[in-house]
Design a protein around this motif. Structure first.
Motif, PDB file in Angstrom:
ATOM      1  N   VAL A  55     -41.550  19.151 -29.803  1.00  0.00           N
ATOM      2  CA  VAL A  55     -42.556  18.157 -29.413  1.00  0.00           C
ATOM      3  C   VAL A  55     -43.348  17.672 -30.629  1.00  0.00           C
ATOM      4  O   VAL A  55     -43.534  16.468 -30.829  1.00  0.00           O
ATOM      5  CB  VAL A  55     -43.513  18.734 -28.339  1.00  0.00           C
ATOM      6  CG1 VAL A  55     -44.719  17.830 -28.128  1.00  0.00           C
ATOM      7  CG2 VAL A  55     -42.774  18.960 -27.042  1.00  0.00           C
ATOM      8  N   THR A  56     -43.818  18.600 -31.449  1.00  0.00           N
ATOM      9  CA  THR A  56     -44.645  18.191 -32.584  1.00  0.00           C
ATOM     10  C   THR A  56     -43.855  17.393 -33.619  1.00  0.00           C
ATOM     11  O   THR A  56     -44.381  16.432 -34.184  1.00  0.00           O
ATOM     12  CB  THR A  56     -45.319  19.407 -33.252  1.00  0.00           C
ATOM     13  OG1 THR A  56     -44.329  20.354 -33.644  1.00  0.00           O
ATOM     14  CG2 THR A  56     -46.324  20.053 -32.317  1.00  0.00           C
ATOM     15  N   LEU A  57     -42.611  17.746 -33.846  1.00  0.00           N
ATOM     16  CA  LEU A  57     -41.798  16.975 -34.784  1.00  0.00           C
ATOM     17  C   LEU A  57     -41.512  15.580 -34.248  1.00  0.00           C
ATOM     18  O   LEU A  57     -41.541  14.600 -35.012  1.00  0.00           O
ATOM     19  CB  LEU A  57     -40.492  17.708 -35.104  1.00  0.00           C
ATOM     20  CG  LEU A  57     -40.623  19.030 -35.856  1.00  0.00           C
ATOM     21  CD1 LEU A  57     -39.241  19.622 -36.145  1.00  0.00           C
ATOM     22  CD2 LEU A  57     -41.434  18.902 -37.126  1.00  0.00           C
ATOM     23  N   ARG A  58     -41.271  15.470 -32.949  1.00  0.00           N
ATOM     24  CA  ARG A  58     -41.050  14.138 -32.364  1.00  0.00           C
ATOM     25  C   ARG A  58     -42.291  13.261 -32.506  1.00  0.00           C
ATOM     26  O   ARG A  58     -42.191  12.078 -32.830  1.00  0.00           O
ATOM     27  CB  ARG A  58     -40.633  14.236 -30.896  1.00  0.00           C
ATOM     28  CG  ARG A  58     -39.156  14.561 -30.738  1.00  0.00           C
ATOM     29  CD  ARG A  58     -38.672  14.413 -29.311  1.00  0.00           C
ATOM     30  NE  ARG A  58     -39.111  15.581 -28.556  1.00  0.00           N
ATOM     31  CZ  ARG A  58     -39.650  15.539 -27.340  1.00  0.00           C
ATOM     32  NH1 ARG A  58     -39.823  14.390 -26.723  1.00  0.00           N
ATOM     33  NH2 ARG A  58     -40.001  16.639 -26.724  1.00  0.00           N
ATOM     34  N   VAL A  59     -43.452  13.830 -32.260  1.00  0.00           N
ATOM     35  CA  VAL A  59     -44.699  13.069 -32.381  1.00  0.00           C
ATOM     36  C   VAL A  59     -44.909  12.627 -33.829  1.00  0.00           C
ATOM     37  O   VAL A  59     -45.248  11.465 -34.088  1.00  0.00           O
ATOM     38  CB  VAL A  59     -45.904  13.893 -31.869  1.00  0.00           C
ATOM     39  CG1 VAL A  59     -47.215  13.234 -32.224  1.00  0.00           C
ATOM     40  CG2 VAL A  59     -45.798  14.103 -30.359  1.00  0.00           C
ATOM     41  N   ALA A  60     -44.714  13.538 -34.772  1.00  0.00           N
ATOM     42  CA  ALA A  60     -44.889  13.184 -36.183  1.00  0.00           C
ATOM     43  C   ALA A  60     -43.934  12.064 -36.582  1.00  0.00           C
ATOM     44  O   ALA A  60     -44.340  11.096 -37.236  1.00  0.00           O
ATOM     45  CB  ALA A  60     -44.685  14.412 -37.068  1.00  0.00           C
ATOM     46  N   ARG A  61     -42.696  12.172 -36.180  1.00  0.00           N
ATOM     47  CA  ARG A  61     -41.715  11.127 -36.507  1.00  0.00           C
ATOM     48  C   ARG A  61     -42.087   9.802 -35.856  1.00  0.00           C
ATOM     49  O   ARG A  61     -41.976   8.746 -36.479  1.00  0.00           O
ATOM     50  CB  ARG A  61     -40.315  11.565 -36.090  1.00  0.00           C
ATOM     51  CG  ARG A  61     -39.751  12.645 -36.976  1.00  0.00           C
ATOM     52  CD  ARG A  61     -38.322  13.008 -36.582  1.00  0.00           C
ATOM     53  NE  ARG A  61     -37.894  14.196 -37.291  1.00  0.00           N
ATOM     54  CZ  ARG A  61     -37.601  15.356 -36.720  1.00  0.00           C
ATOM     55  NH1 ARG A  61     -37.648  15.491 -35.408  1.00  0.00           N
ATOM     56  NH2 ARG A  61     -37.243  16.385 -37.452  1.00  0.00           N
ATOM     57  N   LYS A  62     -42.524   9.856 -34.601  1.00  0.00           N
ATOM     58  CA  LYS A  62     -42.903   8.635 -33.884  1.00  0.00           C
ATOM     59  C   LYS A  62     -43.977   7.864 -34.637  1.00  0.00           C
ATOM     60  O   LYS A  62     -43.933   6.639 -34.714  1.00  0.00           O
ATOM     61  CB  LYS A  62     -43.416   8.987 -32.481  1.00  0.00           C
ATOM     62  CG  LYS A  62     -43.937   7.791 -31.723  1.00  0.00           C
ATOM     63  CD  LYS A  62     -44.464   8.169 -30.360  1.00  0.00           C
ATOM     64  CE  LYS A  62     -45.027   6.939 -29.656  1.00  0.00           C
ATOM     65  NZ  LYS A  62     -45.535   7.256 -28.331  1.00  0.00           N
ATOM     66  N   TRP A  63     -44.946   8.574 -35.197  1.00  0.00           N
ATOM     67  CA  TRP A  63     -46.064   7.933 -35.874  1.00  0.00           C
ATOM     68  C   TRP A  63     -45.865   7.828 -37.380  1.00  0.00           C
ATOM     69  O   TRP A  63     -46.782   7.446 -38.105  1.00  0.00           O
ATOM     70  CB  TRP A  63     -47.365   8.668 -35.536  1.00  0.00           C
ATOM     71  CG  TRP A  63     -47.684   8.504 -34.082  1.00  0.00           C
ATOM     72  CD1 TRP A  63     -47.509   9.436 -33.100  1.00  0.00           C
ATOM     73  CD2 TRP A  63     -48.171   7.332 -33.443  1.00  0.00           C
ATOM     74  NE1 TRP A  63     -47.873   8.910 -31.882  1.00  0.00           N
ATOM     75  CE2 TRP A  63     -48.289   7.614 -32.066  1.00  0.00           C
ATOM     76  CE3 TRP A  63     -48.529   6.057 -33.889  1.00  0.00           C
ATOM     77  CZ2 TRP A  63     -48.733   6.677 -31.143  1.00  0.00           C
ATOM     78  CZ3 TRP A  63     -48.983   5.130 -32.967  1.00  0.00           C
ATOM     79  CH2 TRP A  63     -49.080   5.446 -31.620  1.00  0.00           C
ATOM     80  N   GLY A  64     -44.671   8.159 -37.853  1.00  0.00           N
ATOM     81  CA  GLY A  64     -44.367   8.009 -39.272  1.00  0.00           C
ATOM     82  C   GLY A  64     -45.116   8.973 -40.177  1.00  0.00           C
ATOM     83  O   GLY A  64     -45.396   8.652 -41.327  1.00  0.00           O
TER      84      GLY A  64
END
Length: 106
Positions: A32-41
């Motif tokens: 979840v945290t990696l997806r969020v970080a990637r989503k927001w660059g």
């Protein structure tokens, strides 16, 4: 953060593999945290994947984590969650420095 500090390098630091937390929970939270970080660059300094710190290994837990201070400094022999100075300097700092250097280049 980007509005307040538009030129700052944002880096999410993904924590090490930790003994006290259930493995499946660690993997789910990591996803979840990696997806969020990637989503927001947001750049990711991935200590979990890019460092050898794994406090499920008792010797690493003892040497690299703390639960309380000794003479004002993090001690050792912790439960495996909070990295002490050795854990930070040996495992976290190299990964973070590499990510910051990479982010500046590209």
């Amino acid at each position: 953060m980007r509005q307040k500090w538009p030129t700052a390098q944002l880096v999410y630091v993904a924590a090490h593999k930790t003994g006290p937390r259930d493995w499946d929970t660690q993997l789910a939270l990591r996803d979840v945290t990696l997806r969020v970080a990637r989503k927001w660059g947001v750049a990711i300094a991935d200590v979990f994947a890019d460092a050898s710190l794994d406090t499920r290994v008792d010797a690493q837990r003892v040497a690299c984590t703390f639960d309380g201070l000794v003479n004002g400094y993090p001690g050792s022999g912790g439960t495996g969650t909070h990295p002490n100075i050795a854990g930070i300097t040996q495992h976290y700092v190299p990964v973070l420095i590499a990510k910051l250097a990479e982010s500046r280049r590209g």
